[in-house]
Design an enzyme around this catalytic site. Sequence first.
Site, PDB file in Angstrom:
ATOM      1  N   ARG A   1     144.161 -73.590  -8.302  1.00 36.11           N
ATOM      2  CA  ARG A   1     144.102 -74.529  -7.173  1.00 36.11           C
ATOM      3  C   ARG A   1     145.526 -74.924  -6.772  1.00 36.11           C
ATOM      4  O   ARG A   1     145.872 -74.996  -5.610  1.00 36.11           O
ATOM      5  CB  ARG A   1     143.259 -75.772  -7.508  1.00 36.11           C
ATOM      6  CG  ARG A   1     143.358 -76.838  -6.420  1.00 36.11           C
ATOM      7  CD  ARG A   1     142.275 -77.913  -6.440  1.00 36.11           C
ATOM      8  NE  ARG A   1     141.757 -78.279  -7.729  1.00 36.11           N
ATOM      9  CZ  ARG A   1     142.424 -78.981  -8.663  1.00 36.11           C
ATOM     10  NH1 ARG A   1     143.642 -79.417  -8.412  1.00 36.11           N
ATOM     11  NH2 ARG A   1     141.870 -79.243  -9.826  1.00 36.11           N
TER      12      ARG A   1
ATOM     13  N   TYR B   1     139.945 -76.979  20.755  1.00 37.32           N
ATOM     14  CA  TYR B   1     138.878 -76.340  19.993  1.00 37.32           C
ATOM     15  C   TYR B   1     137.852 -77.413  19.600  1.00 37.32           C
ATOM     16  O   TYR B   1     138.240 -78.506  19.147  1.00 37.32           O
ATOM     17  CB  TYR B   1     139.490 -75.681  18.745  1.00 37.32           C
ATOM     18  CG  TYR B   1     138.462 -75.135  17.798  1.00 37.32           C
ATOM     19  CD1 TYR B   1     137.683 -74.027  18.151  1.00 37.32           C
ATOM     20  CD2 TYR B   1     138.246 -75.711  16.567  1.00 37.32           C
ATOM     21  CE1 TYR B   1     136.726 -73.522  17.285  1.00 37.32           C
ATOM     22  CE2 TYR B   1     137.301 -75.208  15.686  1.00 37.32           C
ATOM     23  CZ  TYR B   1     136.539 -74.123  16.049  1.00 37.32           C
ATOM     24  OH  TYR B   1     135.606 -73.642  15.193  1.00 37.32           O
TER      25      TYR B   1
ATOM     26  N   ASP C   1     148.891 -76.087  17.417  1.00 35.92           N
ATOM     27  CA  ASP C   1     147.908 -75.100  16.956  1.00 35.92           C
ATOM     28  C   ASP C   1     148.217 -73.796  17.702  1.00 35.92           C
ATOM     29  O   ASP C   1     148.003 -73.688  18.907  1.00 35.92           O
ATOM     30  CB  ASP C   1     146.498 -75.614  17.273  1.00 35.92           C
ATOM     31  CG  ASP C   1     145.398 -74.686  16.773  1.00 35.92           C
ATOM     32  OD1 ASP C   1     145.660 -73.476  16.624  1.00 35.92           O
ATOM     33  OD2 ASP C   1     144.268 -75.165  16.562  1.00 35.92           O
TER      34      ASP C   1
ATOM     35  N   LYS D   1     141.351 -65.915  12.941  1.00 36.17           N
ATOM     36  CA  LYS D   1     141.457 -65.275  14.251  1.00 36.17           C
ATOM     37  C   LYS D   1     142.485 -64.146  14.205  1.00 36.17           C
ATOM     38  O   LYS D   1     142.366 -63.269  13.390  1.00 36.17           O
ATOM     39  CB  LYS D   1     141.752 -66.336  15.308  1.00 36.17           C
ATOM     40  CG  LYS D   1     140.953 -67.649  15.113  1.00 36.17           C
ATOM     41  CD  LYS D   1     139.455 -67.494  15.340  1.00 36.17           C
ATOM     42  CE  LYS D   1     138.624 -68.698  14.882  1.00 36.17           C
ATOM     43  NZ  LYS D   1     139.016 -69.999  15.371  1.00 36.17           N
TER      44      LYS D   1
HETATM   45  C1  LIG Z   1     138.790 -71.392  15.114  1.00 34.26           C
HETATM   46  C2  LIG Z   1     139.823 -72.369  15.466  1.00 34.26           C
HETATM   47  C3  LIG Z   1     140.112 -73.448  14.619  1.00 34.26           C
HETATM   48  C4  LIG Z   1     139.345 -73.728  13.363  1.00 34.26           C
HETATM   49  O1  LIG Z   1     139.539 -72.745  12.399  1.00 34.26           O
HETATM   50  P1  LIG Z   1     138.436 -72.289  11.313  1.00 34.26           P
HETATM   51  O2  LIG Z   1     139.133 -71.180  10.606  1.00 34.26           O
HETATM   52  O3  LIG Z   1     137.206 -71.886  12.049  1.00 34.26           O
HETATM   53  O4  LIG Z   1     138.204 -73.488  10.446  1.00 34.26           O
HETATM   54  C5  LIG Z   1     141.135 -74.303  15.002  1.00 34.26           C
HETATM   55  N1  LIG Z   1     141.826 -74.123  16.145  1.00 34.26           N
HETATM   56  C6  LIG Z   1     141.554 -73.099  16.983  1.00 34.26           C
HETATM   57  C7  LIG Z   1     142.352 -72.944  18.239  1.00 34.26           C
HETATM   58  C8  LIG Z   1     140.546 -72.194  16.682  1.00 34.26           C
HETATM   59  O5  LIG Z   1     140.271 -71.196  17.527  1.00 34.26           O
END
Ligand SMILES: *Cc1c(COP(=O)(O)O)cnc(C)c1O
Length: 378
Positions: free
Chosen positions: A46, A98, A170, A195
């Site tokens: 962890r 998001y 982000d 992604k």
């Molecule tokens: C998918 C996404 C998230 C969240 O991520 P997860 O891996 O699904 O927890 C946050 N910000 C953006 C822009 C996203 O597309």
Amino acid sequence: MKFSTKAIHAGQEPDPSTGAIMTPIFQTSTYAQTGLGQHKGFEYSRSGNPTRTALEDCIAALENAKYGLAFASGLAAEQGVLSLLKTGDHMVSCDDLYGGTYRIFEKVLGRYQIETSYVAAANVEDYEKAIRPNTKLIWLETPTNPLLRLVDIKAIAEIAHRHNLLLVVDNTFSSPYFQQPLELGADIVLHSTTKYINGHSDVVGGAIALNDEEAYQAIKFYQNAAGGIPGPFDSWLTLRGIKTLAVRMRQHESNAFAVAKFLSEHPRVEKVYYPGLPSHPDHELAKRQMKGFGGMVSFSFKGTQEDINRIVSRLEIITFAESLGGIESLLCHPASMTHGSIPREIREARGLTDTLLRLSVGIEDSEDILLDLQRALD
Ligand SMILES: *Cc1c(COP(=O)(O)O)cnc(C)c1O
């Protein structure tokens, strides 16, 4: 090292015990210690795992950051950053976010009396107007999801620093290949590695990268204390995905351009949202701030919600699904899927209507993607 070289080599070297070229999957929870406090830098997985460390170092290198931290999901990474806040603090964010980010801000932070003010994503002055005495950070997504508006990172960084706030960006939609927020003045960059970074739709993960030592230590403490870490196998898969990030992003972009152009000319399409189109309101900013326009294209069509089912039933290559950034093309209906957790009135006020579709353009042959769209829309 330049970008593609870092993607393949940063944080990684042949395993010293065997010479294995690829970082092994260190599938272990604990590590032998030879005496009191005597170990090789790892005590319990962890707190740290060598496969995860390689991933964290590689992502940091791609964002030109000193430090990287990997998490079990993008939202776990968000929670790591948000652990810098305490009850009574305030945040400023953009209104085109998001859905899961909006949900954690409202439904989780709200419970700790941490409030967020939302401003129109592209209006730089509005961010400053929303700052209060208890504001601690500004949180941005650019390009935004799903309307693909751009936020001027450099301008917002100046505002943030004038008021002693942290700027979090982000960067999921661009990947570090097309946009490097830390270079533009952001303090923390965040990814859903689910992604583009992993890019193969087979892992859920998240990461952050930053230069600030104090914030790094605080978030690293939270990562271990709360425990939302990725396992060794997910870390390894993500590292493997990263190696082709540059070539994938170039292909995503070239296919997205073809799709945006095709959709712009289709009679059933009302409006196309793609920052690479000269008609896009933030096209000039996109040229300045990004090295490429990315692989996401949104569009609204002339029709009813019923037509969505007709479109979906005719698709043969593009899959109707949530998520984005994988090698395969995915179509999603934000109003009912990714952004379903945002109340309808708020959603519609932001332009996120029931006839908006979001396409994550994959790296299949572009001719096949266009034919599939044509069949479905005609
Ligand atoms: C998918 C996404 C998230 C969240 O991520 P997860 O891996 O699904 O927890 C946050 N910000 C953006 C822009 C996203 O597309």
